[in-house]
Design a protein around this motif. Structure first.
Motif, mmCIF file in Angstrom:
data_model
loop_
_atom_site.group_PDB
_atom_site.id
_atom_site.type_symbol
_atom_site.label_atom_id
_atom_site.label_comp_id
_atom_site.label_asym_id
_atom_site.label_seq_id
_atom_site.Cartn_x
_atom_site.Cartn_y
_atom_site.Cartn_z
ATOM 1 N N LEU A 168 0.830 -1.201 0.000
ATOM 2 C CA LEU A 168 0.000 0.000 0.000
ATOM 3 C C LEU A 168 0.866 1.254 0.000
ATOM 4 C CD1 LEU A 168 -2.573 1.699 0.360
ATOM 5 C CD2 LEU A 168 -2.403 1.268 2.830
ATOM 6 N N ALA A 169 1.885 1.287 0.838
ATOM 7 C CA ALA A 169 2.759 2.457 0.919
ATOM 8 C C ALA A 169 3.429 2.736 -0.412
ATOM 9 C CB ALA A 169 3.806 2.249 2.010
ATOM 10 N N HIS A 170 3.858 1.684 -1.092
ATOM 11 C CA HIS A 170 4.526 1.871 -2.376
ATOM 12 C C HIS A 170 3.530 2.242 -3.468
ATOM 13 C CE1 HIS A 170 8.784 0.510 -1.657
ATOM 14 N NE2 HIS A 170 8.200 0.305 -0.477
ATOM 15 N N ASP A 171 2.270 1.814 -3.332
ATOM 16 C CA ASP A 171 1.250 2.249 -4.286
ATOM 17 C C ASP A 171 0.958 3.730 -4.105
ATOM 18 O OD1 ASP A 171 -0.630 1.417 -6.417
ATOM 19 O OD2 ASP A 171 -2.138 2.088 -4.981
ATOM 20 N N ARG A 202 3.194 5.904 -3.210
ATOM 21 C CA ARG A 202 4.324 6.553 -3.888
ATOM 22 C C ARG A 202 4.140 6.518 -5.396
ATOM 23 N NH1 ARG A 202 9.519 3.813 -0.879
ATOM 24 N NH2 ARG A 202 9.217 4.745 1.189
ATOM 25 N N ARG A 203 3.651 5.389 -5.894
ATOM 26 C CA ARG A 203 3.492 5.221 -7.332
ATOM 27 C C ARG A 203 2.588 6.282 -7.924
ATOM 28 N NH1 ARG A 203 -1.283 4.051 -10.276
ATOM 29 N NH2 ARG A 203 -1.946 2.788 -8.504
ATOM 30 N N ARG A 204 1.533 6.640 -7.217
ATOM 31 C CA ARG A 204 0.578 7.596 -7.773
ATOM 32 C C ARG A 204 1.004 9.049 -7.539
ATOM 33 N NH1 ARG A 204 -4.542 7.174 -3.490
ATOM 34 N NH2 ARG A 204 -3.931 8.987 -2.258
ATOM 35 N N ALA A 205 2.082 9.279 -6.790
ATOM 36 C CA ALA A 205 2.526 10.632 -6.471
ATOM 37 C C ALA A 205 3.568 11.134 -7.462
ATOM 38 C CB ALA A 205 3.100 10.679 -5.060
ATOM 39 N N ASP A 206 3.507 12.433 -7.752
ATOM 40 C CA ASP A 206 4.518 13.070 -8.600
ATOM 41 C C ASP A 206 5.719 13.536 -7.790
ATOM 42 O OD1 ASP A 206 2.787 12.988 -10.945
ATOM 43 O OD2 ASP A 206 1.634 14.549 -9.947
ATOM 44 N N ALA A 207 5.539 13.617 -6.484
ATOM 45 C CA ALA A 207 6.625 14.061 -5.612
ATOM 46 C C ALA A 207 6.486 13.405 -4.251
ATOM 47 C CB ALA A 207 6.604 15.585 -5.450
ATOM 48 N N VAL A 208 7.617 13.201 -3.604
ATOM 49 C CA VAL A 208 7.654 12.778 -2.201
ATOM 50 C C VAL A 208 8.178 13.966 -1.401
ATOM 51 C CG1 VAL A 208 8.713 11.246 -0.504
ATOM 52 C CG2 VAL A 208 8.005 10.340 -2.737
ATOM 53 N N ILE A 209 7.480 14.279 -0.314
ATOM 54 C CA ILE A 209 7.901 15.361 0.575
ATOM 55 C C ILE A 209 8.379 14.753 1.880
ATOM 56 C CG2 ILE A 209 7.119 17.338 1.940
ATOM 57 C CD1 ILE A 209 5.105 17.956 -0.255
ATOM 58 N N THR A 210 9.538 15.177 2.347
ATOM 59 C CA THR A 210 10.065 14.690 3.616
ATOM 60 C C THR A 210 10.821 15.816 4.305
ATOM 61 O OG1 THR A 210 11.222 12.828 4.649
ATOM 62 C CG2 THR A 210 12.272 13.835 2.708
ATOM 63 N N GLY A 211 11.397 15.498 5.452
ATOM 64 C CA GLY A 211 12.177 16.479 6.187
ATOM 65 C C GLY A 211 13.606 16.023 6.365
ATOM 66 N N SER A 212 14.487 16.959 6.679
ATOM 67 C CA SER A 212 15.901 16.615 6.837
ATOM 68 C C SER A 212 16.104 15.641 7.988
ATOM 69 C CB SER A 212 16.730 17.879 7.058
ATOM 70 O OG SER A 212 16.262 18.599 8.194
ATOM 71 N N ARG A 263 8.999 0.067 -5.193
ATOM 72 C CA ARG A 263 9.588 -1.255 -5.379
ATOM 73 C C ARG A 263 8.575 -2.396 -5.284
ATOM 74 N NH1 ARG A 263 12.485 1.444 -1.719
ATOM 75 N NH2 ARG A 263 11.927 0.066 0.037
ATOM 76 N N HIS A 264 7.486 -2.211 -4.585
ATOM 77 C CA HIS A 264 6.567 -3.318 -4.346
ATOM 78 C C HIS A 264 5.400 -3.359 -5.328
ATOM 79 C CE1 HIS A 264 8.134 -4.749 -0.342
ATOM 80 N NE2 HIS A 264 8.778 -3.604 -0.497
ATOM 81 N N VAL A 265 5.282 -2.365 -6.191
ATOM 82 C CA VAL A 265 4.244 -2.337 -7.226
ATOM 83 C C VAL A 265 4.882 -1.848 -8.529
ATOM 84 C CG1 VAL A 265 2.358 -1.914 -5.589
ATOM 85 C CG2 VAL A 265 3.538 0.024 -6.645
ATOM 86 N N LYS A 266 4.189 -2.107 -9.631
ATOM 87 C CA LYS A 266 4.671 -1.634 -10.928
ATOM 88 C C LYS A 266 4.525 -0.124 -11.013
ATOM 89 C CE LYS A 266 4.051 -2.349 -15.898
ATOM 90 N NZ LYS A 266 3.274 -3.057 -16.947
#
Length: 321
Positions: free
Chosen positions: A198-201, A203-213, A226-229
């Protein structure tokens, strides 16, 4: 005698196929929305199903009509169902409304109304030219509203970027049995394989990942799918909120090697505006508890996905803003 045409049940089936086709390319079409289309014969037979696969590639309607041409079924086309109102805009591809008018199509059912004023108006254009054109909510079928809701969700990131000048923000939060977001020492996650998928799906549908330092410093996450196409052709953005310049150049270089376009930001609002300007429609927020709380408290979120570790298996809850 009334001419044959697909039944409401057959139209609903075709619409599900169109939605499924569009969903397979969610995350791959920015700055365009994902769109799916199915073509039906008068007896309800599905002649073709297609999706818009990437910016610059044929729109779903054009791809479906071309598929019918290639299969020798073009003259059998009667009804077209599509997840988004056919466009009237000529960009890198011709207007879908005109392609439909140049086909034998007699009826069109569409999901969401196009929120882009530049491209909207296809339904009115088709109706004016004699093609019976209706929103899927008008379909006399028990699933009509659920199908319309799926269509609206498909274009929600596109509409959010247009109306709010920021991406649709999906916040992913994983909690252990005690409610902590911190995995055990030496581990990067505590969720099971189903939750990882689910987590990788997401990511798959997102154009960007937002995180913090802080997240970068804690475990240098890969953020790859990695877990989905992953159908995405272009690089995905990696936006890092880093007010103190703590992210190492080596990490940024490694992110580029993994196919990301990384960027550092000192301000949340500036970051979101920059991502939207760059064509990002949906961003997945994957970060630590402090930054996650900041997004929630600022009201900068559209969907909150919570994965909770349980003895009998992880549970998933979703809420919309």
């Amino acid at each position: 005698m009334t001419a044959p045409s697909p039944t409401p049940a057959q139209i609903a089936t075709g619409f599900r196929l169109a939605l499924d086709a569009a969903d397979r390319f969610t995350g791959a079409t920015a700055p365009n929305p994902p769109v799916g289309c199915a073509l039906l014969a008068a007896d309800g037979m599905v002649l073709a199903v297609a999706a818009h696969e990437a910016a610059g590639r044929p729109h779903a309607e054009g791809a479906a009509l071309a598929s019918c041409h290639a299969k020798g079924r073009f003259d059998a086309v009667h009804t077209l169902v599509v997840s988004l109102e056919p466009c009237t805009h000529r960009g890198r591809t011709p207007p879908c409304a005109e392609a439909i008018l140049a086909s034998p199509t007699r009826a069109v059912w569409y999901g969401a109304t196009d929120p882009n004023p530049t491209a909207a108006g296809g339904a009115a254009r088709l109706e004016a030219m004699g093609v019976a054109t209706r929103p899927i909510t008008d379909l006399d079928h028990r699933d009509a509203r659920a199908l319309a809701a799926r269509a609206s969700r498909l274009i929600a990131p596109f509409a959010t970027r247009l109306t709010k000048a920021r991406p649709w923000l999906t916040i992913k939060q994983a909690l252990d049995a005690e409610g902590s977001m911190l995995p055990p020492a030496g581990a990067k996650t505590f969720t099971n394989e189903t939750s990882l998928t689910l987590a990788h799906d997401l990511r798959r549908r997102a154009d960007a990942v937002i995180t913090g330092s802080g997240t970068i410093l804690a475990d240098a996450p890969l953020f790859t799918v990695r877990h989905v196409k992953d159908p995405r052709r272009q690089s995905r953005r990696l936006a890092i909120l880093d007010r103190r310049g703590r992210t190492a150049p080596a990490y940024l270089d490694a992110a580029r090697e993994r196919g990301f376009v990384p960027s550092l930001h000192g301000d949340m609002s500036e970051m979101l505006a920059a991502l939207a300007e760059d064509g990002v429609m949906e961003a997945l927020v994957e970060c630590g508890p402090t930054l996650l709380s900041a997004f929630l408290e600022a009201g900068l979120w559209d969907e909150h996905v919570i994965i909770r570790q349980r003895a009998g298996g992880d549970t998933v809850s979703r809420r919309l803003a």
